[in-house]
Design a protein around this motif. Sequence first.
Motif, short mmCIF file in Angstrom:
data_model
loop_
_atom_site.label_atom_id
_atom_site.label_comp_id
_atom_site.label_asym_id
_atom_site.label_seq_id
_atom_site.Cartn_x
_atom_site.Cartn_y
_atom_site.Cartn_z
N VAL A 168 -5.82 20.08 53.24
CA VAL A 168 -6.49 19.55 52.05
C VAL A 168 -6.59 18.03 52.13
O VAL A 168 -7.58 17.44 51.71
N ARG A 206 -16.44 20.09 45.19
CA ARG A 206 -15.07 19.95 45.68
C ARG A 206 -14.28 21.24 45.51
O ARG A 206 -13.51 21.63 46.40
N TRP A 207 -14.48 21.94 44.38
CA TRP A 207 -13.68 23.15 44.17
C TRP A 207 -13.98 24.21 45.21
O TRP A 207 -13.12 25.02 45.55
N ARG A 257 -14.56 23.63 48.33
CA ARG A 257 -13.75 23.31 49.51
C ARG A 257 -12.30 23.72 49.29
O ARG A 257 -11.66 24.28 50.18
N THR A 258 -11.81 23.46 48.07
CA THR A 258 -10.44 23.90 47.75
C THR A 258 -10.33 25.42 47.89
O THR A 258 -9.34 25.93 48.43
N HIS A 298 -9.87 26.46 51.39
CA HIS A 298 -8.49 26.25 51.86
C HIS A 298 -7.58 27.37 51.36
O HIS A 298 -6.69 27.83 52.08
N VAL A 316 -1.55 23.66 48.81
CA VAL A 316 -2.91 23.20 48.48
C VAL A 316 -2.89 22.45 47.14
O VAL A 316 -3.50 21.39 47.00
N ARG A 330 -3.91 18.49 46.25
CA ARG A 330 -4.92 18.05 45.30
C ARG A 330 -4.34 17.15 44.22
O ARG A 330 -5.05 16.37 43.60
N THR A 345 -5.37 25.26 40.55
CA THR A 345 -5.89 24.24 41.47
C THR A 345 -7.41 24.18 41.38
O THR A 345 -8.00 23.09 41.32
N LEU A 346 -8.05 25.37 41.34
CA LEU A 346 -9.51 25.39 41.28
C LEU A 346 -10.00 24.80 39.97
O LEU A 346 -10.99 24.05 39.94
N ASP A 392 -10.08 21.18 39.97
CA ASP A 392 -11.21 20.65 40.73
C ASP A 392 -12.53 21.02 40.08
O ASP A 392 -13.57 21.03 40.75
#
Lengths: 222, 537
Positions: free
Chosen positions: B97, B116-117, B119-120, B123, B175, B179, B256-257, B260
């Motif tokens: 990340v 960006r989300w 790409r997260t 991952h 991850v 972030r 996390t998502l 983002d």
Amino acid sequence: MRAHVAVALLRPTLRAVPWISVAAGALLGLILVAVPASLVELEPRGWATVLRLAAVAGAVGAAFLLDDPADRTTVVMPTPRLLRRAVRVALLLPLLALWWAAALLALRALAGAAQVDGLPLAGLTVEAVALLAAAIAIAALAGGTGDGGVTGAVGVLAGALLACLPPRPYALVLEPADPAWDGVHGMWALVIAAALIAFAVAGRDPGAQRLTHVLFRRPPWQ
Amino acid sequence: MSTTTERLPPGVAGESTANRIAVAWAVLALARVEVVRLLRHPAVLLALAAMAALWVTLRLGGATWTRFPVLHEQDRATQDLALLPGLAALVAGNLAVLRSRRDGTEELYGVLLLPRWARTGAHLLALLPLALLVGAAAAVHLAALAAAPGAVGQVNPWEVATGPALVLLLGAVGVLIGRVVPSAVAASLAVVLLLLAFDVMTSPVFGLPGRPVEWLTLVVGERLGQEGLTPDLLARPAIWHVAYLTGLALVVACGTLLRDRAPRIPLLAALVAAALGTVTAGALQLRPVSEEVRAARVAATERPSTRQTCETAGTVTYCTFAGYGAWIREWRPVVEAVRRLLPRGPAERPLVVRQRMVATNPAPEDGNSLAVPPPPLAAWRADDRAAGTPGAVTAGTAWGSGRDAFGLAGLVAHRATGATDADDVLCGGRAIVLLWLAARATPETATGFVEAMRASGGDVFFETAPYGPSVHVTERDVAVVQALLRLPTERVGDEIRADWDALTAAKVPTAKVAARFGLSAPPQPPKAERTVGTEGC
């Protein structure tokens, strides 16, 4: 002349070191010692684990010592890379010594002298020094462009974890009062020596002639 | 206007189906790249190699648990090792990340249409194959163990699935850390914290082991007093633990998502569902052991004969719990070797070897009690009478070490010399004959005898039941046995067989036995220095 340069380097280096990473590791190390010390009573084995993990935390932070975004520009300086790196280590060493002493004192003060008395602190200190030396040496080996900290941190973590795996008689991480304690700490001292050599080798400047070239150079008449 | 919106990145505006599909494809394509990078990350490779190396070297080294594995204990042992790839996933996922930040390409990504989300998300998806790989490795390891001729018990697939769930959870945490904190130091320090947590939580000082709350931690090991249970009595909420860990991983991933700025509504719904699932599974695994299992544990402890099948070989009958039949083949050589050394009468007396265990139920109000109750000897005698097998010899639910073989041989010899369960200290003739028989039976029992001696500094104790009363033989008698073991087996065996009744009668003095074989007995220690119970020797 070199000593003069080293003194002149002290202040700018002090500003260039990524202190936040180093301090984060050291702080976590102190917390790892202080919290169990004030909450629970453990056997010597438990305190040895706590101190070892504190040392790993300190080593993970210290791995970032050599990181420098400006490394690509300082590489052209006439001052050798080894000297520049040695100045960083020289800045860190007294602080780390104080930090380790503080961790041991905190353990003694918070958990009580009775809990600490059976601990072989000398051996644990050798292990801590080995972890710190290994972290910085791996970072130095990987950090040709000033970003070896990540590798150093992950490398020392992996090394510390893997050192716990081998079964007897190859075990490297022993409980206090183990009969093989002294012998194993000879191994840890070897780790320190290997780390020092690696640090010196990794400090050679990229522009310097390779050792193999110097040794096996073709004679000029060929 | 509508054409402009459709070209905008999804998640910002314009949620058309075509856009969603395009983003999904992009995420999958990215995930494919990240999978390869994760799997060949040095930390992951090192962790997988260490896991495999440990399994392979212990197998090649012939460790006891690889030759006589108890499968329903080995399945949960894969979880501890899965922590290695789990921690590697945490570090490697975190570094992946942070890669764009390290390389200074984060700003360049800002101009891409892919948000960006996404790409997260790639991952996070990249963790799945690693988890599957860890699960597959554990499955192969257990299949290899199950193929060993001495394997007993059965594998619980949910215990095997816990390892992959751990990898997912720890990877997702990596991850998330990547972030939240833009420095690689955070993940490494998180690993150190986790290591301390594992160590502290598994140390009894903290008070967690044995309590139901323990199931809220990542890996739950064996509880004291619960070793050696048959699979039906374990009652580990393994399935709910897998659900709990997977739920936690989903909560971390959704969080996390959302951080983002992923599409709010579907992810909030997923987050709520995952959180509810985690809480439900977390609560379900804390339920106390069901009444049926508690009753079954009592029944299996006190009336083992009701749950066993028996197999007769010659004059010896072996009774085992379901699934343990493979060990009869291992017990027979030991039992028969002892009986070959006996004179004809005792050697031909029928003998029953019965597997027994002490399956204690934790007290309802406090599962943390470290005390293990004594074995129900009276109940066992009653059970033996009811099953028509009085005087059955106990075999445990663990096997493989020299101590196990020595213990079984000792009990067979104990029964043959006419000693009873009530004799907790044996001395003189009986003790010497018993120990010689047990130590001489097979090479394994010989090493077991040496280990037993070393474990208690000269005296020898061997249990007549798991956690049960030990038979204590003093150092003086052990010294005579050691001297006897150095004499030719044939000669000692012949003389023991010839003089059996005189040697195994009650209270034959040690010196007399030693003199019988031309040895000198060590001097009797003064009365004040003898240990409790041995004053009469």
